[in-house]
Design an enzyme around this catalytic site. Sequence first.
Site, PDB file in Angstrom:
ATOM      1  CB  THR A  24      -1.088  -0.101   1.405  1.00 22.79           C
ATOM      2  OG1 THR A  24       0.073  -0.061   2.252  1.00 22.79           O
ATOM      3  CG2 THR A  24      -1.638  -1.335   1.394  1.00 22.79           C
TER       4      THR A  24
ATOM      5  CB  CYS B 146      -0.125   2.312  10.403  1.00 21.76           C
ATOM      6  SG  CYS B 146      -0.787   2.065   8.863  1.00 21.76           S
TER       7      CYS B 146
ATOM      8  CB  CYS C 128      -2.964   1.690  12.750  1.00 23.55           C
ATOM      9  SG  CYS C 128      -3.896   2.146  11.299  1.00 23.55           S
TER      10      CYS C 128
ATOM     11  NE  ARG D 225      -7.522  -8.378   5.627  1.00 24.65           N
ATOM     12  CZ  ARG D 225      -8.186  -8.914   4.748  1.00 24.65           C
ATOM     13  NH1 ARG D 225      -8.724  -8.194   3.968  1.00 24.65           N
ATOM     14  NH2 ARG D 225      -7.737 -10.219   4.352  1.00 24.65           N
TER      15      ARG D 225
ATOM     16  NE  ARG E 156      -0.909   7.005   0.205  1.00 24.16           N
ATOM     17  CZ  ARG E 156      -0.813   6.026  -0.689  1.00 24.16           C
ATOM     18  NH1 ARG E 156       0.611   5.608  -1.302  1.00 24.16           N
ATOM     19  NH2 ARG E 156      -1.779   5.291  -0.878  1.00 24.16           N
TER      20      ARG E 156
ATOM     21  CB  CYS F   8      -1.898   5.301   8.150  1.00 22.12           C
ATOM     22  SG  CYS F   8      -3.780   4.853   8.674  1.00 22.12           S
TER      23      CYS F   8
ATOM     24  CB  CYS G 262      -3.269   5.259  12.843  1.00 20.98           C
ATOM     25  SG  CYS G 262      -1.829   5.262  11.984  1.00 20.98           S
TER      26      CYS G 262
END
Length: 360
Positions: free
Chosen positions: A34, A38, A42, A45, A67, A69, A72
Site C-alpha cells: 500500500t 502506521c 492502528c 487490517r 506516506r 496513514c 491513525c
Amino acid sequence: MLRMVQAGNEQLWQAVVTRDARFDGQFVFAVSSTKIYCRPSCPSRRPQRERVSFFSLPEAAEEAGFRACLRCQPRNSQVVDPQLQLVRRACHLLDASSEGDTLKLAELASQVGVSAFHLQRTFKRVMGISPRQYVTARRFGNFKQLVRDGESVTNALYDSGFNSSSRVYEQAAEELGMTPATYGRGGRGVKIDYTVVGSPLGRLLVAVTERGVCSVRMGDTDLELEKDLRTEFPEAEIQRADAGLRDAVKKILHHLSHNEPHLDLPLDIRATAFQRQVWDKLRTIPYGQTVSYGDVAKALGKPGAVRAVGRACATNPVALVIPCHRVVREDKSLGGYRWGLERKRKLLDLEQRKSLSTKA
C-alpha cells in the site's frame, strides 16, 4: 520500554499484531503493497508479515517512499525516546526552513540545543543520511510528486523550495537519472541504446543513456528482455546498437568469465535516498562473500528496515554492477532474486570458487 533500535523485528511485529499502543511513538510500520505507514496501534487490517518494515520515525518512513496513514495519523504520535525527539525536531526545522538547502549544521544544532557533532551523529544513526542529504532528498521527492500531479517543471522547482533551477540541474543526474524537464515528460526525449548478448547466465541485456548504464538485466530470450526494457522506459527513444555498447558488454562478460571482483561502469539510474544508501552499501560487499538483509539494514543504522532493504535489492536495475546477489537471508538461504534463484546460486558459486582458488 525498549527503544526501536534495541528491539528485534519479531518483537516489533508482535506489537503491531496486538495493536500495542505502548509502542506508539517508538516506531512505525510500513506496508510495501500500500506504500502506507502506521503507528503500531492502528486499527486497520493487519498486512502479511513479509510486506512489513519498521522505521524509527515517520520522517524515516517517508524518506523511504511511504506516506502517512490517514486513519491513525502516525505523525501525531508523541515520540518517547529523547534522541528520536531530537532528530524529529531537526527534521521539522529542516522541512519548515525556506533556506534548508543552505542551513548550516551549526545553526541547526543551535536551534535544537546540542552540539553540531552530536546532531550529525544522532541524525545519521536514526535517519541513515545527514541533515543536508535529508533536505535534498525531501525537496526532490516533493518536486517529483508535483510534476507527476501535472505541475509545470518551473513551478514545481520553486514550490519544492529550490531557490534556482541551476541547483536542481546540478544534482538531477544523481537524484532523477535525467534532467528535471525530461523527468517531467515521463522520460520522453531520452535516447537509450541497448544490446543483447549471450552469457554464462543466459541472455544478457545492457542499455545505456548518454550518462551511463541504465539497465543490466538477464533473461531467457531477447524478446522478453527487449519488452521489459520498453515497459520500464515507455517514453524513451530506444534502439538497438550492438557496436556502440561493445566496451560495456566486454567488461561485464569479462567479469562473469574471469570473476573479476569489481565492475566499474558509469551509471544512470534513478533512486530514492534509501535505495541509493542500500545500493552503495551493496557495492562494498567483498567479492566471494555474502551478507544478510539484516546486516545491510544494521550497517545503514536502520535495523528495523530489513524488508525495505529487500525491496531495494529487488528493484536494482543494473544486475551484476550493483551485486544484490551477494545478499542472502539470516539462515544463509538465498532469498529472492529478480533474475531467478538459479542465476543467483550460479553467481555465488562462481565467485566463491574463484575466491577460494585465489587464496590457495
